[in-house]
Design an enzyme around this catalytic site. Sequence first.
Site: not given
Length: 575
Positions: A44, A83, A144, A335
């Site tokens: 982020d 993400c 993730h 991102q």
Amino acid sequence: PKGIGLRTLLPPAMRTLLLLLLFIYEARSHAVSMPNFVLLMADDLGIGDPGCYGNKTLRTPNIDRLARGGVSSRSTLAASPLCKPSRAAFMTGRYPIRSGMASRSQVGVFVFSASSGGLPHSEITFAKLLKNQGYSTALIGKWHLGTSCHNRTDLCHHPLSHGFDYFHGLPVTNLRDCKPEKAVITITLLTLAVLRWLGLVQVPPCIFFCLFFLAALVLGGLLCFLHYFRPLNCFLMRNRDITQQPMSYDNLTQRLTADAAQFIQRNAKTPFLLVLAFLHMHTALFSSKDFAGKSKHGAYGDAAEEMDWSVGQILDVLDELKLANNTLVYFSSDQGAHVEEVTIKGEGHGGSNGIYKGGKANNWEGGIRVPGILRWPGVIQAGLEIDEPTSNMDIFPTVAKLAGSPLPEDRIIDGRDLMPLLQGRSHRSDHEFLFHYCNFYLNAVRWHPQNSTSIWKAFFFTPKFFPEGANGCFATHVCFCHGQYVTYHDPPLLFDISQDPRERNPLTPTSQPRFREILETMQEAAARHAETLQDVPNQLSLGNLIWKPWLQMCCSSSGLFCQCDWEKQVGRGSH
């Protein structure tokens, strides 16, 4: 004389020496042809955050130092503005829709560690390719991309099942609910809201006790969820073992950075791949006492400057071990910055996307245009800036080719080798078209025609920002990808990004005489792209997203009471 060779002319001792020198030469040539790779992925981070991208008040001297020594891309694009699909694309060089890592619902990421979805084992990551080439491989930080499939021990989606020899980090993501104080605040606010809603002092005693009992049940259930969510979902792993449950933020960046540096030191004499996937800048924001309160941008700035310190530590280790000249370092973000991250006190916990519109979870430029820095002294020109459209999927084929690995032939690889562009052998990106997905749905197409400076971008739909005039979807915290949350465009909304990077002035048949021709070309490209897609299992279906008790990992056998902290002990003995 004819028939007399070198072996006959040289004495045995000289022949042995010659063979030894030849062996050493070949070994050194082989080592040089197998560079190391350090891939640094922020979470982020906005393109407007680092100093080398124009920020004047946020201190990022080490990211800036990396940029001065290498190439800075002004048009590096995430393959997704969210993400999980972005990281899947980064690891595989493929659009996330090809691996089933693109959601068809509003929930676009894994929230629970005990979900069964994840990056399929059939997908090939760059770590798998490099491991087959003899590289030591490690992922430190955020994963993730799933954990287990059928039981808590199969770890089918785990980094060790995708080509990494070593893993130390968080299997899911950093969440606000991973912070203890967040749970307390949530419970307090909800309690006050329920009391206010009930109006307890204005109802008869019998109704009061019934409502109080009902409220107690609701709050009790919420309390149990919040109490157990943190230890069950917020934990650190080292390889297959849980080493800290619940996760502690105390010096967390320092711990992960030290482990990354130790991995480099252990593998200094062999080729290695290190992916350091920062937990910064995803909320909950955190920083150590050395950085807390030191920046000009509150908690966000403190965390960003701590991450920059970590980048500096890795660069220093490479310099100390004299590995910098044989190491390709890459720095980027999964991102754009999450612009809707604002606390109840009005403090912004999201970063800056510079001049660009939108942010995380949407495909306006602010959501997908990210920092992209590559450094390899002596191979890549220092201080160079490029503005050709590239993708984070391009790292896959670039790394594979440099490591001497052929690309898989049984699947489409959407990334392109960056080295011709980075070394000045080509002045054009190999991406004529790029496709921007919002989860499962094709949101926009980018076209950079050959022999043209124009970069066209056509939106099939755009998110409805709220409140009116805002730069994000503040009512829902993130923008969604279909239904009532978007506006569909027929004809598509067309921009020339090369002339209008802020995406303020959509073109019309009047303002652009080739309007219909351009859109027709882009729609044909989208149709050809759609023909290459295959039906694959949806990794983010409801069945794959929900929490499954039999997949829940726990560092003790005491059921829900999962408490352990073996970080220091394991850290001292890790190899």
